[in-house]
Motif scaffolding. Structure first.
Motif, PDB file in Angstrom:
ATOM      1  N   ASN A  43      -6.329  27.319  -9.011  1.00 43.17           N
ATOM      2  CA  ASN A  43      -5.773  26.809 -10.383  1.00 43.17           C
ATOM      3  C   ASN A  43      -4.861  25.322 -10.017  1.00 43.17           C
ATOM      4  OD1 ASN A  43      -6.465  28.834 -12.493  1.00 43.17           O
ATOM      5  ND2 ASN A  43      -5.003  30.283 -11.280  1.00 43.17           N
ATOM      6  N   PRO A  46      -7.800  20.399  -9.305  1.00 39.25           N
ATOM      7  CA  PRO A  46      -8.459  19.642 -10.563  1.00 39.25           C
ATOM      8  C   PRO A  46      -9.995  20.213 -10.948  1.00 39.25           C
ATOM      9  CG  PRO A  46      -7.251  17.929  -9.511  1.00 39.25           C
ATOM     10  CD  PRO A  46      -7.344  19.332  -8.475  1.00 39.25           C
ATOM     11  N   THR A  86      -3.930  24.340 -20.323  1.00 41.37           N
ATOM     12  CA  THR A  86      -3.610  23.265 -19.240  1.00 41.37           C
ATOM     13  C   THR A  86      -3.716  23.644 -17.950  1.00 41.37           C
ATOM     14  OG1 THR A  86      -1.296  24.013 -18.876  1.00 41.37           O
ATOM     15  CG2 THR A  86      -1.593  22.584 -20.746  1.00 41.37           C
ATOM     16  N   THR A  87      -4.031  25.142 -17.549  1.00 39.23           N
ATOM     17  CA  THR A  87      -4.439  25.714 -16.113  1.00 39.23           C
ATOM     18  C   THR A  87      -6.033  25.478 -15.973  1.00 39.23           C
ATOM     19  OG1 THR A  87      -2.338  26.757 -16.113  1.00 39.23           O
ATOM     20  CG2 THR A  87      -4.082  27.567 -14.698  1.00 39.23           C
ATOM     21  N   MET A  91      -7.972  18.120 -18.238  1.00 40.95           N
ATOM     22  CA  MET A  91      -6.647  17.505 -17.784  1.00 40.95           C
ATOM     23  C   MET A  91      -6.579  16.091 -18.264  1.00 40.95           C
ATOM     24  SD  MET A  91      -6.374  18.972 -13.921  1.00 40.95           S
ATOM     25  CE  MET A  91      -7.843  18.700 -13.760  1.00 40.95           C
ATOM     26  N   SER A 184      -5.384  11.316 -15.987  1.00 39.83           N
ATOM     27  CA  SER A 184      -5.183  13.136 -16.058  1.00 39.83           C
ATOM     28  C   SER A 184      -3.613  13.562 -15.587  1.00 39.83           C
ATOM     29  CB  SER A 184      -6.297  13.728 -14.865  1.00 39.83           C
ATOM     30  OG  SER A 184      -7.413  13.131 -15.208  1.00 39.83           O
ATOM     31  N   ASN A 185      -3.552  14.673 -15.864  1.00 40.28           N
ATOM     32  CA  ASN A 185      -2.036  15.253 -15.268  1.00 40.28           C
ATOM     33  C   ASN A 185      -2.339  16.036 -14.281  1.00 40.28           C
ATOM     34  OD1 ASN A 185      -3.515  16.734 -17.824  1.00 40.28           O
ATOM     35  ND2 ASN A 185      -2.372  18.403 -17.096  1.00 40.28           N
ATOM     36  N   VAL A 186      -2.384  14.949 -13.221  1.00 40.59           N
ATOM     37  CA  VAL A 186      -2.632  15.372 -11.719  1.00 40.59           C
ATOM     38  C   VAL A 186      -1.565  14.874 -10.819  1.00 40.59           C
ATOM     39  CG1 VAL A 186      -4.081  15.056  -9.635  1.00 40.59           C
ATOM     40  CG2 VAL A 186      -5.126  15.707 -11.801  1.00 40.59           C
ATOM     41  N   ARG A 191      -3.438  19.749  -9.849  1.00 39.23           N
ATOM     42  CA  ARG A 191      -3.208  20.038 -11.177  1.00 39.23           C
ATOM     43  C   ARG A 191      -1.808  20.186 -11.665  1.00 39.23           C
ATOM     44  NH1 ARG A 191      -6.232  21.990 -15.727  1.00 39.23           N
ATOM     45  NH2 ARG A 191      -7.941  22.382 -14.639  1.00 39.23           N
ATOM     46  N   SER A 193      -0.166  21.375 -14.375  1.00 40.15           N
ATOM     47  CA  SER A 193      -0.222  22.100 -15.734  1.00 40.15           C
ATOM     48  C   SER A 193       0.984  22.225 -16.253  1.00 40.15           C
ATOM     49  CB  SER A 193      -0.677  23.637 -15.286  1.00 40.15           C
ATOM     50  OG  SER A 193       0.269  24.244 -14.685  1.00 40.15           O
ATOM     51  N   TYR A 333      -9.840  15.187  -9.063  1.00 38.87           N
ATOM     52  CA  TYR A 333      -9.447  14.793 -10.290  1.00 38.87           C
ATOM     53  C   TYR A 333     -10.425  15.713 -11.487  1.00 38.87           C
ATOM     54  CZ  TYR A 333     -13.460  11.705  -8.883  1.00 38.87           C
ATOM     55  OH  TYR A 333     -14.730  11.400  -8.468  1.00 38.87           O
ATOM     56  N   GLY A 334     -10.228  15.282 -12.671  1.00 37.87           N
ATOM     57  CA  GLY A 334     -10.739  16.330 -13.580  1.00 37.87           C
ATOM     58  C   GLY A 334     -12.057  16.239 -14.007  1.00 37.87           C
TER      59      GLY A 334
END
Length: 531
Positions: A43, A46, A86-87, A91, A184-186, A191, A193, A333-334
């Motif tokens: 999890n 990404p 979000t998990t 992303m 992305s939210n990284v 990740r 989340s 990344y996503g």
């Protein structure tokens, strides 16, 4: 067993609310999540969403349809784990722009305009490009741009520039036709989340209680006052009392179902499902909006793409080892490398389609219940989604223990069909430029006999064989009218001490993904709740 606030759902909104409301040590908060822990290392990766998005250990599956001329059905996966979707999502940190939010105010919802949302975004963000008028720094959500660049993505960007589309570094800093590597939210290749950003830092607070693997069966009402929740846990059915409010943040699919199980909704729907009517609310589960688009997929020549990095077991081990050592490469990344916004329909005054490019191609014939399978040969995918659909569908309970009825009603309006057709032609035009076309061996999807100049054929194809964005909104939409489910303070009409705070309250899609907008919504809602 008694708390000031009970928040139902630990997703994009619920984690933010739990964090912000429990910041006051005098306030007790209970966060209830139907799913389990997000501690499995997959999890944090990404690209791990290829293995978790449809895995029932981490996700819940809704079935949309049947719809279209062929009676198609489609699985809609939603995160059922700490952090919610979000998990398990791709992303993409795509926020929308001023007209999307100012339209909320113009529709009679004061306080939800662009200035408020921009302030929330800047408070949320810790953007690797640094602070600016449109970016935040120092916030809980790290935002990074996909990279390093790869040759096939650079070729696509060059083709977009040849088509007159501007290359930008920060996708969210403007609203013109543009192309960029995806934000992305990284954080440092991991990740970020909502659970990791907001819940993890708050877990040590004595006034915050988090209960997992606990599904809320109904909101307990005393007359027309929400006083708690009835929860099915591993120990059986338990009751938790709310001294101030119950806040539903279960997501745009589960929230209306919970309201209906609690007696709030359309009388005929509740009657058919076997639920007693407490409060008539005609638009619970109605006004559902979801993106409907289509993919172009290509077999690639001359460049290798990225299938080879993860298609075989040995290569997956090698790519995984590289990620573990450096937190970089394809796994960091996503789901997509490049994002494009273009104005397709001649009547549009701003981008009306989003196109996402990746030098990876999925084997559509080998979609499994636990992971997606990639093609072995070099490939690429270009996925387009018209940004602001006007067609509305619904989701309703069919009764205890039954699968809900999800009617997406895709492409029901002439507007949506026209935008889709123009979008398909406009996006395909990008890859026709030599900068990218030189690397196309042939197109694998859709078939070459699909006429891109035939509007009806394109709408038929997208409706029956296209793709959705998993960006559902509207099923408990805010508004000033008596028939709107919640008011501008997100209070459920007809019930005291009950609010909805999640993507279901947006009456329209904010021109893209709903990941960031939902977190910002919850950030702003926390101020309204606490005052």
């Amino acid at each position: 067993m008694s708390y000031d606030y009970i928040v139902v759902g630990a997703g994009a909104a619920g984690c933010v609310l739990a964090h912000r409301l429990s910041a006051d040590p005098a306030t007790t908060v209970l966060l209830v999540e139907a799913g389990g822990s997000d501690r499995n290392p997959v999890n944090l990766v990404p690209k791990g969403f290829y293995f978790t998005m449809s895995n029932q250990r981490y996700a819940k599956t809704f079935v949309a349809g049947p719809f279209g001329a062929v009676g198609a059905t489609e699985p809609w996966y939603r995160g059922r784990v700490m952090g919610g979707s979000t998990t398990t999502n791709g992303m993409i940190w795509n926020r929308g722009w001023a007209p999307d939010y100012d339209a909320l105010v113009e529709a009679g919802n004061p306080g939800w305009g662009w200035d408020a949302f921009l302030g929330a975004f800047r408070s949320l963000e810790d953007h690797r490009l640094g602070a600016s008028d449109y970016r935040g720094a120092g916030g809980a959500v790290s935002v990074e741009v996909a990279g390093p660049p790869d040759p096939l993505s650079d070729a696509y960007i060059a083709a977009a520039r040849a088509d007159g589309i501007r290359k930008v570094d920060d996708w969210n800093a403007s609203d013109d036709d543009r192309v960029a590597y995806v934000p992305s939210n990284v954080e440092n290749g991991l990740r970020m989340s909502a659970s990791r950003a907001f819940l993890k830092p708050a877990r040590g607070r004595r006034n915050l209680t988090v209960v997992s693997r606990a599904e809320v069966q109904r909101i307990v009402l005393d007359g027309r006052v929400a006083v708690g929740v009835e929860v099915k846990t591993r120990r059986g059915v338990e009751h938790f009392d709310a001294r101030r409010e119950v806040i539903v943040s279960a997501g745009a699919l589960d929230t209306p179902l919970l309201l209906e199980r609690s007696g709030i909704g359309r009388p005929e729907v509740l009657r058919a499902a076997g639920f007693d009517l407490v409060v008539e609310s005609p638009n619970v589960g109605e006004r559902l909006r979801e993106h409907r688009g289509m993919d172009f997929r290509f077999r690639i020549k001359g460049l290798e793409g990225q299938n080879k990095l993860v298609a075989g077991q040995v290569r997956r081990y090698w790519t995984g080892a590289r990620f573990l050592l450096g937190r970089d490469g394809i796994m960091s990344y996503g789901g997509f490398n490049v994002i494009t916004g273009v104005t397709a329909h001649p009547d549009s005054d701003r981008p009306d389609v989003q196109a996402l490019f990746t030098p990876i191609s999925i084997d559509g014939s080998r979609l499994g219940p636990k992971r997606a399978v990639l093609e072995k040969e070099p490939g690429a995918m270009l996925s387009l989604l018209p940004l602001r659909p006007t067609s509305v569908g619904s989701i309703h309970s069919a009764g205890a223990g039954q699968q809900p009825r999800v009617d997406p009603n895709f492409l029901d309006t002439e507007h949506d069909r026209q935008v889709l057709a123009h979008a398909a032609r406009r996006v395909h035009r990008i890859v026709e430029h030599d900068e990218f076309a030189q690397y196309i061996a042939f197109q694998t999807k859709p078939d070459a006999d699909l006429d891109l100049d035939d509007d009806e054929a394109l709408a038929y194809y997208a409706q029956n064989y296209g793709n959705s964005g998993y960006h559902t909104i509207g099923t408990a939409a805010m508004g000033p009218r008596d028939e709107d489910v919640v008011d501008a303070d997100l209070r459920v009409r007809g019930v005291e001490n009950l609010r909805v705070v999640d993507a279901s309250v947006f009456p329209h899609i904010t021109s893209g993904n709903v990941n960031a907008p939902t977190m910002a919504l919850a950030w702003l809602a926390a101020d309204r709740i606490a005052r």
